[in-house]
Design a protein around this motif. Structure first.
Motif, PDB file in Angstrom:
ATOM      1  N   LEU A  17      61.293  21.086   6.885  1.00  0.00           N
ATOM      2  CA  LEU A  17      61.993  22.093   7.517  1.00  0.00           C
ATOM      3  C   LEU A  17      61.119  23.018   8.004  1.00  0.00           C
ATOM      4  N   GLY A  18      60.161  23.507   7.269  1.00  0.00           N
ATOM      5  CA  GLY A  18      59.291  24.483   7.749  1.00  0.00           C
ATOM      6  C   GLY A  18      58.487  24.107   8.885  1.00  0.00           C
ATOM      7  N   ALA A  19      57.870  22.879   8.945  1.00  0.00           N
ATOM      8  CA  ALA A  19      57.405  22.069  10.089  1.00  0.00           C
ATOM      9  C   ALA A  19      58.364  22.212  11.439  1.00  0.00           C
ATOM     10  N   PHE A  20      59.409  21.685  11.233  1.00  0.00           N
ATOM     11  CA  PHE A  20      60.425  21.507  12.095  1.00  0.00           C
ATOM     12  C   PHE A  20      60.841  22.994  12.896  1.00  0.00           C
ATOM     13  N   SER A  21      60.962  24.088  11.915  1.00  0.00           N
ATOM     14  CA  SER A  21      61.240  25.423  12.464  1.00  0.00           C
ATOM     15  C   SER A  21      60.097  26.006  13.109  1.00  0.00           C
ATOM     16  N   ALA A  22      58.778  25.617  12.873  1.00  0.00           N
ATOM     17  CA  ALA A  22      57.750  26.104  13.598  1.00  0.00           C
ATOM     18  C   ALA A  22      57.596  25.520  14.862  1.00  0.00           C
ATOM     19  N   ALA A  23      57.778  24.135  14.700  1.00  0.00           N
ATOM     20  CA  ALA A  23      57.786  23.339  16.046  1.00  0.00           C
ATOM     21  C   ALA A  23      58.894  23.866  17.066  1.00  0.00           C
ATOM     22  N   HIS A  24      59.988  24.060  16.599  1.00  0.00           N
ATOM     23  CA  HIS A  24      60.982  24.565  17.395  1.00  0.00           C
ATOM     24  C   HIS A  24      60.744  25.905  17.890  1.00  0.00           C
ATOM     25  N   ALA A  25      60.241  26.736  17.211  1.00  0.00           N
ATOM     26  CA  ALA A  25      59.784  28.339  17.615  1.00  0.00           C
ATOM     27  C   ALA A  25      58.847  28.341  18.323  1.00  0.00           C
TER      28      ALA A  25
ATOM     29  N   PRO B  85      51.048  34.837  19.119  1.00  0.00           N
ATOM     30  CA  PRO B  85      50.037  33.902  19.133  1.00  0.00           C
ATOM     31  C   PRO B  85      50.272  32.632  18.187  1.00  0.00           C
ATOM     32  N   VAL B  86      49.369  31.771  18.083  1.00  0.00           N
ATOM     33  CA  VAL B  86      49.310  30.840  17.190  1.00  0.00           C
ATOM     34  C   VAL B  86      49.272  31.168  15.737  1.00  0.00           C
ATOM     35  N   PRO B  87      48.194  32.101  15.456  1.00  0.00           N
ATOM     36  CA  PRO B  87      48.056  32.360  13.819  1.00  0.00           C
ATOM     37  C   PRO B  87      49.696  32.906  13.387  1.00  0.00           C
ATOM     38  N   ILE B  88      50.616  33.486  14.126  1.00  0.00           N
ATOM     39  CA  ILE B  88      51.694  34.017  13.502  1.00  0.00           C
ATOM     40  C   ILE B  88      52.854  32.876  13.017  1.00  0.00           C
ATOM     41  N   ILE B  89      52.426  31.665  13.750  1.00  0.00           N
ATOM     42  CA  ILE B  89      53.390  30.459  13.432  1.00  0.00           C
ATOM     43  C   ILE B  89      53.551  29.969  12.214  1.00  0.00           C
ATOM     44  N   PRO B  90      52.560  30.027  11.203  1.00  0.00           N
ATOM     45  CA  PRO B  90      52.834  29.239   9.995  1.00  0.00           C
ATOM     46  C   PRO B  90      53.683  30.414   9.406  1.00  0.00           C
ATOM     47  N   LEU B  91      53.697  31.677   9.693  1.00  0.00           N
ATOM     48  CA  LEU B  91      54.469  32.490   8.803  1.00  0.00           C
ATOM     49  C   LEU B  91      56.083  32.235   9.010  1.00  0.00           C
ATOM     50  N   ILE B  92      56.246  31.972  10.600  1.00  0.00           N
ATOM     51  CA  ILE B  92      57.506  31.611  10.756  1.00  0.00           C
ATOM     52  C   ILE B  92      57.945  30.362   9.965  1.00  0.00           C
ATOM     53  N   GLY B  93      57.080  29.398   9.873  1.00  0.00           N
ATOM     54  CA  GLY B  93      57.609  28.159   9.058  1.00  0.00           C
ATOM     55  C   GLY B  93      57.646  28.673   7.669  1.00  0.00           C
ATOM     56  N   GLY B  94      57.114  29.592   7.071  1.00  0.00           N
ATOM     57  CA  GLY B  94      57.157  30.030   5.888  1.00  0.00           C
ATOM     58  C   GLY B  94      58.381  30.608   5.642  1.00  0.00           C
ATOM     59  N   ILE B  95      58.845  31.612   6.538  1.00  0.00           N
ATOM     60  CA  ILE B  95      60.411  32.277   6.456  1.00  0.00           C
ATOM     61  C   ILE B  95      61.321  31.062   6.633  1.00  0.00           C
TER      62      ILE B  95
END
Lengths: 434, 314
Positions: free
Chosen positions: A83-91, A103-113
């Protein structure tokens, strides 16, 4: 203060700083190692493998927050990764469409949230009980989400999954994160951050209470803590870190599909954490490295690598429940007593004898597989670099001889290992685990 | 409408009884030893493949006798040499051992029989339509499956409630240490029970093989549903497993035939939802039918962790 006192205070403060820095030495060493690895292993395969290892390390460490730290065996942890991966991809797709300056480095944080949010959602129903009930709920939830992935096609993309493009996001310092080397350093950076964070968590009072819930939940209630609340918080944090790993996977592969969520992926992380050793922080790290390496390398060598995985897992469960880290830790007192050399010869003999048995059994399995499944290709095959004909008797006889001799030799040599350990125990430092 | 209800009920009862055949062995093992055997569906798969292989050489009826015995022996040996050693490391290690075992058995089956489905056919004696319901022919083989499942339930019930060994098993459910102190060879009883549970799974495999597809992924398909049945029915309760398997069989069969969605429900009340806002409006009950057992599992575990008729929680 007097001059002497001032100098004394300054010296003591410097000494404390010095000690603190020395304690953090492993992290500096790890940072250096992560930074220097691509300079040593330059090939594309190596870069990809190191990136995958980095992702798996975070995932396995997050899983160990549940299993090793809080005693919660979960069969559905890949749900938060997926679900983190799907959310990051959608984001990422949304950011590309709307051209936000993220930028890209912030994206894992979105997955984490996202992982954290789903952890809160599912954790509120799962964590009331521990033990077998929790394992079954996690299995049910995992299957629920995995089955929903074909029903809710907007979010999960159906069978093709969701694709994204990491090079089209906002660029900082001119980095597009297109080349694999840049993705590797991103993963390495996040891996280091997560390792430090998870390790720090184990050293907090919360981490200790998690250990207490693992060991004796009833007693934890008597000292005033609620085991279900502790489990819930640990679950949410584990979901957070799993979501970060998922976000990094979305960035790395640029495609996310339902296989990220399934029982297979949950099984792999369970394997990695358990084989590495759930009782030590470094265990899942070792397990992640080993499992990812074997997954990539072994599948090139043989078609039935999953069988060997399963056998290895069973062997660890039966004979070395502490995992690799447990086995290594068993030898630390010997290292401290400088008695490791006593075990060198017995270990060498035992490993040599056991390898004969292993080679024999692998030969039998490969021959059987080739004759039964690949019969259409004829009976010639490659094994250990040699061309052999599976239909003749020779390979079978040699394999049988190897197994027989190996078993006999192992039985003959094993007592010497036991004896070497027995001799070494008296010289171990007092209080060392025996 | 009546045709739909009748046929769905028949199919639901059949599917439920098949689930019960498999879940009975799992419940038996769980009530006895407290270990949830992840590899149970794998023994079911082994039973199906052994039934196929033996059936090719000696006919279906010999296979029906022989394949469960072979599966039971393999189960007993696994318990004796594998599970017993792992038992001292705790419940987590036991669960993980059976998890790894399930993995290995699936891979081994793939090595020997390949990944494609095998041609396991209904025996000629039973290959005729038993009766006709509203122009649908009901195969006699399915009636045979139903009879065997009911027979297994009755035999198990009688053995557990009325025989001496059943008394020991029931006592070991709640007081294993006391039973050991009374002089019974509890490890040997464990081994026999594990073997019997696996043999039951083997019978289910031999019988269900021709009806469902016999393929190396059949364990993975049916495995999670088995756990739903056992947990919903109640950890340790055989009548509970019976009721739960019928419940899940009927719910899934009826759900597959309902083609209504949330939007349809709203329209029945006179509201018009905006279906383009989210696909959740147009998902029909038939589409979520595979997911309903897991919803039930989560619901039961949250509200009543002991299951419908269970006697223990772990």
């Amino acid at each position: 203060m007097s001059e002497v006192a001032e100098t004394g205070l300054a010296v003591r403060t410097m000494a404390r700083w010095h000690m603190a820095l020395r304690r953090q030495l492993p992290w500096f060493a790890a940072a250096l190692l992560f930074a220097a690895l691509p300079l040593v292993f330059r090939s594309g395969t190596a870069l990809t493998m190191m990136s995958l290892i980095g992702i798996m390390i975070i995932f396995a460490l997050s899983y160990n927050m549940l299993l090793g730290q809080t005693g919660m065996l979960s069969f559905g942890h890949a749900v938060y990764y997926g679900l983190g991966a799907f959310s990051a991809a959608h984001a990422m797709n949304a950011i590309i469409r709307a051209k936000y300056p993220i930028p890209v480095p912030i994206i894992p944080l979105i997955g984490g949230i996202a992982g954290l949010a789903f952890g809160v959602l599912f954790g509120s129903v799962s964590t009331r009980r521990g033990g077998t009930v929790f394992a079954m709920i996690s299995l049910g939830l995992g299957e629920l989400v995995a089955s929903s992935s074909l029903i809710l096609r907007d979010f999960f993309g159906g069978e093709e999954g969701i694709t994204t493009n990491r090079a089209r996001l906002f660029r900082v310092f001119g980095l597009s994160f297109g080349p694999q080397i840049e993705v590797y350093y991103l993963i390495a950076g996040w891996c280091l951050l997560c390792m430090i964070a998870i390790y720090a968590l184990t050293r907090t009072p919360f981490g200790r209470i998690c250990n207490a819930v693992r060991d004796n939940p009833v007693r934890v209630e008597f000292i005033g803590y609620s085991p279900s609340m502790v489990r819930f918080i640990a679950f949410c944090l584990a979901g957070f870190f799993a979501g970060i790993a998922g976000g990094l996977a979305a960035i790395n592969f640029e495609i996310v599909n339902a296989s990220y969520l399934g029982l297979q992926q949950s099984g792999v992380v369970l394997l990695a954490a358990y084989i590495g050793g759930i009782g030590y922080f470094i265990g899942p790290v070792l397990g992640a490295i080993l499992v990812t390496y074997l997954q990539i390398m072994l599948s090139d060598i043989t078609e039935i690598w999953q069988l060997y995985f399963g056998l290895m897992f069973i062997a660890v469960v039966m004979f070395a429940p502490g995992g690799i880290a447990g086995l290594l830790a068993m030898h630390v007192p010997l290292l401290q007593a400088r008695a490791l050399h006593r075990l060198a010869l017995p270990y060498l003999l035992t490993i040599a004898a056991a390898s004969l048995v292993a080679i024999g059994m692998v030969t039998v399995i490969e021959l059987t597989h080739h004759l039964l499944v690949n019969a259409a290709e004829g009976s010639a095959m490659q094994l250990f670099g040699l061309s052999i004909d599976a239909a003749t008797a020779w390979p079978w006889l040699i394999a049988a001889a190897l197994i027989l001799c190996g078993s006999v030799l192992t039985r003959a040599v094993w007592p010497s290992t036991a004896q070497a350990w027995n001799d070494a125990i008296p010289i171990l430092p007092k209080g060392a685990p025996r | 409408m009546l045709e739909l209800v009748l046929i769905s009920t028949l199919n639901g009862v059949l599917y439920g009884m098949l689930l019960f055949m498999m879940a009975s062995g799992l419940t038996l093992i769980f009530s006895m030893m407290g270990v949830l055997n992840f590899a149970h569906a794998s023994f079911y798969m082994l039973g199906a493949f052994f039934g196929f292989q033996i059936g090719r050489h000696a006919g279906f009826w010999t296979a029906l006798m022989a394949a469960p015995v072979v599966t039971g022996i393999i189960g007993a040996l696994t318990e004796r040499y594998g599970l017993r050693n792992v038992h001292r490391h705790g419940h987590v290690a036991e669960l993980l051992f059976t998890f790894g075992l399930a993995f290995v058995i699936e891979e081994a089956v793939q090595i020997i029989w390949g990944k494609a489905p095998v041609d396991y056919r209904v025996p000629k004696l039973l290959d005729f339509p038993a009766f006709t319901v509203f122009s649908t022919n009901y195969p006699a083989y399915k009636l045979f499956m139903l009879l065997v499942s009911i027979g297994i339930f009755l035999v198990l019930f009688v053995v557990l409630r009325r025989s001496r060994i059943g008394l020991i098993i029931q006592a070991s459910l709640t007081h294993p240490n006391m039973v050991a102190m009374l002089g019974h060879n509890v490890p040997r009883v464990f081994m026999l029970i594990f073997g019997l549970g696996c043999a039951l799974a083997g019978v289910a495999g031999v019988i269900a093989g021709p009806a469902l597809v016999t393929q190396s992924n059949m364990a993975g398909l049916l495995g999670p549903i088995l756990f739903v049945v056992v947990v919903v029915g109640g950890l340790g309760s055989l009548p509970g497993a019976f009721i739960a398997s019928l419940l899940i069989g009927l719910i899934q069969t009826f759900a597959v035939s309902i083609n209504a969605s949330l939007a349809d429900l709203c329209r029945a009340f006179g509201l018009t939802p905006d279906v383009s806002a989210s696909e959740l409006w147009t998902v029909t009950v038939a589409q979520i039918a595979p997911v309903i057992p897991y919803l039930l599992l989560v619901l039961v575990l949250v509200l009543r962790p002991a299951g419908l008729m269970g006697t223990r929680e772990t």
